[in-house]
Design an enzyme around this catalytic site. Structure first.
Site, PDB file in Angstrom:
ATOM      1  N   CYS A  51      12.892  -3.649   2.399  1.00  0.00           N
ATOM      2  CA  CYS A  51      10.777  -4.193   2.447  1.00  0.00           C
ATOM      3  C   CYS A  51       9.907  -3.369   1.476  1.00  0.00           C
ATOM      4  CB  CYS A  51      10.589  -3.727   3.387  1.00  0.00           C
ATOM      5  SG  CYS A  51       9.158  -3.501   3.281  1.00  0.00           S
ATOM      6  N   CYS A  54       7.952  -0.414   1.793  1.00  0.00           N
ATOM      7  CA  CYS A  54       8.109   0.433   1.766  1.00  0.00           C
ATOM      8  C   CYS A  54       7.727   1.835   0.872  1.00  0.00           C
ATOM      9  CB  CYS A  54       9.213   0.983   2.353  1.00  0.00           C
ATOM     10  SG  CYS A  54       9.868   0.205   3.996  1.00  0.00           S
ATOM     11  N   HIS A 113       7.891   2.371   8.300  1.00  0.00           N
ATOM     12  CA  HIS A 113       8.766   1.134   8.741  1.00  0.00           C
ATOM     13  C   HIS A 113       8.427   0.867  10.038  1.00  0.00           C
ATOM     14  CE1 HIS A 113      10.247  -3.187   7.455  1.00  0.00           C
ATOM     15  NE2 HIS A 113      11.241  -2.792   8.002  1.00  0.00           N
ATOM     16  N   ASN A 153      -2.414  -9.910  10.805  1.00  0.00           N
ATOM     17  CA  ASN A 153      -1.278 -10.308  11.905  1.00  0.00           C
ATOM     18  C   ASN A 153      -0.030 -10.080  11.891  1.00  0.00           C
ATOM     19  OD1 ASN A 153      -3.497 -12.423  10.524  1.00  0.00           O
ATOM     20  ND2 ASN A 153      -2.163 -13.404   9.056  1.00  0.00           N
ATOM     21  N   SER A 161       5.350 -12.497   7.488  1.00  0.00           N
ATOM     22  CA  SER A 161       6.895 -12.813   7.397  1.00  0.00           C
ATOM     23  C   SER A 161       7.384 -11.278   7.090  1.00  0.00           C
ATOM     24  CB  SER A 161       6.495 -13.227   5.166  1.00  0.00           C
ATOM     25  OG  SER A 161       5.212 -11.660   4.291  1.00  0.00           O
ATOM     26  N   HIS A 164       6.700  -4.636   8.402  1.00  0.00           N
ATOM     27  CA  HIS A 164       5.837  -2.901   8.215  1.00  0.00           C
ATOM     28  C   HIS A 164       4.777  -3.306   8.432  1.00  0.00           C
ATOM     29  CE1 HIS A 164       6.525   0.171   5.569  1.00  0.00           C
ATOM     30  NE2 HIS A 164       4.994   0.324   5.245  1.00  0.00           N
ATOM     31  N   HIS A 166       1.270  -3.668   8.290  1.00  0.00           N
ATOM     32  CA  HIS A 166      -0.280  -4.043   7.158  1.00  0.00           C
ATOM     33  C   HIS A 166      -1.032  -5.078   7.744  1.00  0.00           C
ATOM     34  CE1 HIS A 166       2.482  -7.068   6.246  1.00  0.00           C
ATOM     35  NE2 HIS A 166       1.465  -8.165   6.146  1.00  0.00           N
ATOM     36  N   GLN A 168      -4.526  -6.679   5.407  1.00  0.00           N
ATOM     37  CA  GLN A 168      -5.209  -7.756   4.410  1.00  0.00           C
ATOM     38  C   GLN A 168      -6.103  -8.135   4.441  1.00  0.00           C
ATOM     39  OE1 GLN A 168      -2.778 -11.587   2.814  1.00  0.00           O
ATOM     40  NE2 GLN A 168      -2.316 -11.370   5.155  1.00  0.00           N
TER      41      GLN A 168
END
Length: 338
Positions: A51, A54, A113, A153, A161, A164, A166, A168
Site C-alpha cells: 500500500c 501505509c 490500513h 471517496n 483505488s 487505506h 484517506h 483528499q
C-alpha cells in the site's frame, strides 16, 4: 401533505442549489432484477507492504512515507490541479476555456490500513478534523487559492483505488460549479432574511423532527428534505458558522462524534463497510464577506436496497433531473433506529 408525500410522485426543491429532485415513493414497491454488486468481505491487515499510503512505504513517485502514528498529509503525486499552470484564456466563437490552477493533497486518516472512519475512536477522528482545519487555513491563506474542497471517496464502488483510510483536499483558484450555486443562493437568502439559509432550515427540521437521525449539543445529522441519494445525509452545525475554522474545542469534539455516529450507522445498515462520497462545503477563501455561508458536511452513499444493490444515476437522471424512490422520511427512520 404528509400522506401525499408518502404515496404520490412529486418534486422537492433544494434551496441551496436551486434545483429540484423527482420523488417517486410508489416505485419502491417494484421488484428488483437489476445489477448486484459484489460485497467486499476481505479482511485487511493493519499494515500492507504493497500500500502506497501505509507508514514507511514508498509511493509511486519514489518518496517514502514517514512512520506516521496518527494522521499524514502530502501533495497528491497525481494532482488533478497544477500549481504552476500559466494564466491563459481561449475564446473562439463557442469554444471557451481558461486556465485553472490549484493544489491537491491526500490526507491519511490513520496509519492502520484495516480501519475506516467508522472504526476509529472519536479522539482519532478529532485529529483528522484538526488536520482539515490546518490545511484549510494554510491553503486558504495562499492568494492564488479561493476555494478549498475537503472530501472522501470510500469504497471501490465510488472509484476509490486504495482502501487505506484517506481523503483528499483539492484547492483551486476559482469556485467550482456546486459551490457557485450554493454561494449565490445562500447570499440571496441572507440578504433577504438577515439570517443564514441553513439556520432557518435547521430550525424547521428540529421542529418537525421527522428527518433527524442524531443530534448532540452542537450538531445535527439529518436526511435533507431534498436528498437525492437513498441514504444521503448532512451534518449541520447548530451555530451559524462560515467554515470549520470557527469550531471551538467542544464543537470539534462534537463534530468528530457526529462523523463517528453516521459512518457507524452506515456500516450497520447493510452489515458492510458502507461506501460513500462525503464532502464539506464551506465559505470560499477569496477574502470577500462570506457571512451568508453556513458550512455543512454531506454524505452521498450509492447503496439502495442492500449491500449489493446500487442506485444508478442513469436515463432520466442523466438527461432530465435526479430521481429517488425511497423517501427522505423513510430513510431517516431506518437510519435513526440503528
Amino acid at each position: 401533505m404528509e400522506t401525499e408525500l408518502k404515496e404520490f410522485s412529486h418534486k422537492r426543491f433544494n434551496p441551496l442549489t436551486g434545483e429540484w429532485v423527482l420523488v417517486s415513493p410508489h416505485r419502491s414497491k417494484r421488484p428488483w432484477q437489476g445489477q448486484q454488486e459484489e460485497t467486499n468481505t476481505e479482511t485487511r491487515p493493519s499494515h500492507d507492504p504493497s500500500c502506497y499510503l501505509c507508514a514507511g512505504n514508498t509511493r509511486a513517485n519514489g518518496e517514502k512515507n514517514p512512520d506516521y502514528k496518527e494522521t499524514f498529509v502530502f501533495v497528491n503525486d497525481f494532482s488533478a490541479l497544477q500549481e504552476n499552470t500559466p494564466s491563459f484564456k481561449v475564446e473562439e466563437g463557442l469554444f471557451k476555456a481558461e486556465s485553472e490552477s490549484g493544489i491537491c493533497k491526500v490526507v491519511c486518516f490513520s496509519p492502520d490500513h484495516s480501519k475506516s472512519l467508522a472504526d476509529m475512536q472519536i479522539t482519532a477522528i478529532e485529529k483528522v478534523v484538526k488536520l482539515w482545519q490546518q490545511e484549510f487555513r494554510d491553503l486558504g491563506s495562499n492568494p492564488k487559492i479561493n476555494y478549498v474542497q475537503i472530501f472522501e471517496n470510500k469504497g471501490s464502488i465510488m472509484g476509490c483505488s486504495n482502501p487505506h483510510p484517506h481523503g483528499q483536499i483539492w484547492s483551486q483558484n476559482t469556485l467550482p460549479n456546486e459551490v457557485v450555486k450554493k454561494d449565490n443562493n445562500q447570499k440571496t437568502y441572507f440578504a433577504s432574511k438577515g439570517v443564514s439559509l441553513l439556520t432557518d432550515y435547521l430550525n424547521q427540521e428540529l421542529r418537525e423532527n421527522e428527518r433527524i437521525i442524531y443530534q448532540n449539543e452542537n450538531f445535527v445529522i439529518l436526511i435533507p428534505f431534498w436528498a437525492v441519494w437513498p441514504y444521503e445525509t448532512m451534518i449541520i452545525p447548530k451555530t451559524h458558522q462560515v467554515d470549520i475554522l470557527s469550531l471551538d474545542s467542544k464543537q470539534t469534539t462534537d463534530f468528530a462524534h457526529a462523523i463517528s455516529v453516521i459512518t457507524g450507522k452506515y456500516d450497520r445498515l447493510f452489515n458492510t463497510s458502507f461506501p460513500y462520497s462525503s464532502g464539506i462545503h464551506q465559505a470560499p477563501t477569496n477574502g470577500l464577506n462570506n457571512d451568508h455561508w453556513h458550512w455543512h458536511m454531506s454524505f452521498y452513499p450509492p447503496l439502495l436496497r442492500s449491500a449489493t444493490v446500487k442506485k444508478f444515476m442513469v436515463g432520466y437522471e442523466m438527461f432530465a433531473s435526479p430521481q429517488r424512490d425511497i423517501t427522505a422520511e423513510s430513510a431517516a427512520a431506518i437510519l435513526k433506529d440503528l
